[in-house]
Design a protein around this motif. Structure first.
Motif, PDB file in Angstrom:
ATOM      1  N   SER A 368      10.301 -23.319 -32.302  1.00  0.00           N
ATOM      2  CA  SER A 368       9.791 -22.098 -31.662  1.00  0.00           C
ATOM      3  C   SER A 368       8.600 -21.555 -32.435  1.00  0.00           C
ATOM      4  O   SER A 368       7.592 -21.134 -31.842  1.00  0.00           O
ATOM      5  CB  SER A 368      10.894 -21.037 -31.591  1.00  0.00           C
ATOM      6  OG  SER A 368      11.972 -21.459 -30.787  1.00  0.00           O
ATOM      7  N   SER A 382       7.463 -26.583 -25.411  1.00  0.00           N
ATOM      8  CA  SER A 382       8.606 -25.662 -25.331  1.00  0.00           C
ATOM      9  C   SER A 382       9.919 -26.423 -25.168  1.00  0.00           C
ATOM     10  O   SER A 382      10.994 -25.908 -25.497  1.00  0.00           O
ATOM     11  CB  SER A 382       8.427 -24.681 -24.176  1.00  0.00           C
ATOM     12  OG  SER A 382       8.385 -25.358 -22.929  1.00  0.00           O
ATOM     13  N   MET A 509       8.303 -15.619 -24.478  1.00  0.00           N
ATOM     14  CA  MET A 509       8.441 -16.508 -25.633  1.00  0.00           C
ATOM     15  C   MET A 509       8.523 -15.704 -26.931  1.00  0.00           C
ATOM     16  O   MET A 509       9.303 -16.048 -27.833  1.00  0.00           O
ATOM     17  CB  MET A 509       7.266 -17.482 -25.693  1.00  0.00           C
ATOM     18  CG  MET A 509       7.268 -18.531 -24.590  1.00  0.00           C
ATOM     19  SD  MET A 509       8.653 -19.684 -24.770  1.00  0.00           S
ATOM     20  CE  MET A 509       8.293 -20.829 -23.425  1.00  0.00           C
ATOM     21  N   TRP A 513      11.582 -15.632 -29.606  1.00  0.00           N
ATOM     22  CA  TRP A 513      11.387 -15.900 -31.031  1.00  0.00           C
ATOM     23  C   TRP A 513      11.977 -14.779 -31.877  1.00  0.00           C
ATOM     24  O   TRP A 513      12.654 -15.038 -32.887  1.00  0.00           O
ATOM     25  CB  TRP A 513       9.890 -16.042 -31.320  1.00  0.00           C
ATOM     26  CG  TRP A 513       9.598 -16.217 -32.784  1.00  0.00           C
ATOM     27  CD1 TRP A 513       9.814 -17.332 -33.545  1.00  0.00           C
ATOM     28  CD2 TRP A 513       9.040 -15.237 -33.663  1.00  0.00           C
ATOM     29  NE1 TRP A 513       9.421 -17.103 -34.841  1.00  0.00           N
ATOM     30  CE2 TRP A 513       8.935 -15.824 -34.941  1.00  0.00           C
ATOM     31  CE3 TRP A 513       8.602 -13.919 -33.489  1.00  0.00           C
ATOM     32  CZ2 TRP A 513       8.424 -15.150 -36.043  1.00  0.00           C
ATOM     33  CZ3 TRP A 513       8.089 -13.237 -34.593  1.00  0.00           C
ATOM     34  CH2 TRP A 513       8.008 -13.844 -35.841  1.00  0.00           C
TER      35      TRP A 513
END
Length: 524
Positions: A368, A382, A509, A513
């Motif tokens: 990540s 990803s 995203m 994270w």
């Protein structure tokens, strides 16, 4: 010599043991599941394929036609070989069969942009066949789990819409590479550190971009495998080192013999490609770039003289010119330092308490970090953390809820890979089916654990107005990009829908994270 009666009794006992082997139903179910998924993959054979299809066809021809010493220096085609040696050997292996199917497939000089049905079927089937490694890895990881968990992981990984889009429509070989990763992680999870390190070294020699998790592997193996006193620890360290070095010697040794190492490394690490890919992967640098553009716009409106950047975000560093108007220039070395800094919490945890049960989380978190802060990241990367996280998504409601959102974000961010109209229903149906399967699978599993709360199945996946609003935003974004933008603006601002998609997915995203980072920091 055993008496006949004892021998017969022993044979009967062995036969009964095989019949009652608890793994036999698992293998049977997995085979049926694999056959069903293979059937649907075969249906995708006639679908659109990207330029990556010709890239890999050219690699078949290149490795089949030229001697090994010319593999990384040949420029007959614009699609030069830029993967590590084991992948080149893999292409060479496939070329042996390709030349039997159709010699033109492996014709380096006359096969450019060859699109016959024979090459399409062969290359599609080669991807499907290589997925056997992914199936095997899932079996090894899940064979001791309860049936619902096991089947849910199968669905999340093998039926992943992102993996189907990238490998079986767009065309690549990510499935078997992720299978190798899961074999390595499964070995580490079970305490087989030497095998786990050996398999990971093999993976790096197939695709070097998986090296982002290298620091996690190094620290974990140093603390978990190389323990037991100075002498014993040093012996284990040497053993692991010999195994890893042997793998790299097998991969790179022939090229070192021919004096080609510099060319191999130059092809593998083309830092001149620029900070972002042509289609911006939804990571932190999308937010950084857009912030720079917004600042430049505001300051220009306020009367400040803003110099227009002359370099491109996708074309690489052009001299000393900066593609940024206001914010500092980003270099490959800076992104490397940021990625390493971002990974550091998992390294600290692995050093202090190297738990096998945490290794998949740590490795997924490392990927990540690489995706969010790395140099010239592709949107397909990803999958490197999405697939491992599918294995831990079945552990708790919190993990399931996080995976539910992350999987939607990751899959939707891959939509631009299939930009032709005839593939639009495919990607939409794949994502909607995946959402339905996730909702049903997670709800079914966790509602049984919470019999006192019958509402769990209904509110499991999405809680809170922020998450609900964010997911609803994907519907709005898709309606704008597919229908309203062409209707209202026509051909004006053609990059706007892609930019909006990258920005919106980047928010998801970043949320993922932060969530992963919080879990790692709070873990014991």
């Amino acid at each position: 010599m055993k008496p006949p009666k004892q021998k017969k009794a022993r044979q009967l006992e062995e036969k009964q043991t095989k019949l009652h082997d608890p793994h036999r139903p698992i293998i049977k179910d997995l085979l049926w599941f694999s056959l069903i998924t293979t059937f649907f993959k075969v249906l995708l054979i006639p679908a659109y394929h990207s330029t990556d299809f010709e890239v890999h066809r050219n690699w078949l021809a290149l490795t089949h036609t030229l001697p090994l010493s010319h593999w990384y220096v040949d420029e007959t085609s614009p699609w030069t070989l830029d993967y590590p040696p084991f992948f080149a050997y893999f292409e060479r292996f496939l070329s042996l069969f390709a030349s039997l199917v159709d010699p033109t497939i492996t014709d380096l000089y006359n096969g450019l942009n060859y699109k016959a049905l024979s090459v399409i079927i062969f290359q599609r089937l080669s991807v499907i066949a290589s997925d056997a490694i992914l199936i095997y890895s899932i079996y090894k990881l899940t064979k001791n789990l309860e049936s619902k968990k096991r089947f849910l992981i199968w669905v999340l990984v093998v039926w992943s819409p992102g993996l189907l889009i990238v490998d079986h429509v767009h065309f690549q070989y990510n499935g078997f590479l992720l299978g190798i990763l899961l074999v390595s992680l499964g070995a580490l999870q079970k305490g087989n550190d030497l095998i786990g390190g050996f398999v990971f070294a093999i993976l790096l020699c197939f695709k070097h971009l998986f090296a982002v998790a290298g620091p996690v592997y190094f620290v974990y193996l140093l603390r978990h495998y190389c323990r037991g006193g100075i002498l014993r620890g040093f012996t284990k360290l040497v053993t692991m080192g010999v195994v890893v070095v042997a793998v790299f010697v097998a991969a790179y040794g022939p090229f070192a013999y021919h004096g080609q190492i510099q060319e191999v490394l130059r092809r593998m690490f083309p830092f001149g490609r620029g900070l972002c890919h042509a289609y911006w992967a939804p990571n932190f640098w999308v937010l950084y770039i857009l912030s720079d553009k917004m600042l430049a716009f505001v300051l220009a409106k306020l009367g400040f003289h803003i110099q227009t950047p002359t370099a491109s975000f996708t074309g690489g560093l052009v001299g000393d010119a900066s593609p940024f108007a206001i914010l500092p220039t980003i270099t490959p070395s800076l992104t490397f330092a940021i990625v390493l800094l971002a990974i550091s919490p998992s390294l600290v945890k692995a050093w202090r308490n190297p738990q096998p049960k945490m290794i998949i989380r740590w490795v997924a978190y490392a990927y990540s970090c690489g995706f969010l802060f790395g140099w010239h990241v592709h949107e397909k990367a990803s999958l490197h953390f999405l697939v491992p996280l599918a294995v831990v998504a079945v552990e708790s409601i919190e993990d399931a809820r996080h995976y539910f959102m992350l999987s939607i974000v990751s899959s939707y961010s891959l939509f631009p890979l299939l930009y032709e109209a005839q593939e639009y229903p495919i990607k939409v149906v794949l994502l909607l089916l995946h959402i339905a399967l996730m909702w049903y699978g997670f709800s079914s599993q966790f509602s049984e654990r919470n019999e006192s709360d019958k509402r769990t199945a209904c509110v499991l996946m999405v809680t809170g107005w922020m998450e609900k609003s964010y997911l609803l935003g994907f519907v709005v974004l898709e309606i704008w990009g597919q229908f309203l933008h062409p209707f209202l603006l026509g051909d004006k601002l053609p990059f706007l829908p892609l930019m909006m998609m990258s920005f919106y997915c980047a928010l998801g995203m970043m949320y993922s994270w932060i969530w992963q980072l919080r879990c790692i920091v709070r873990s014991q």
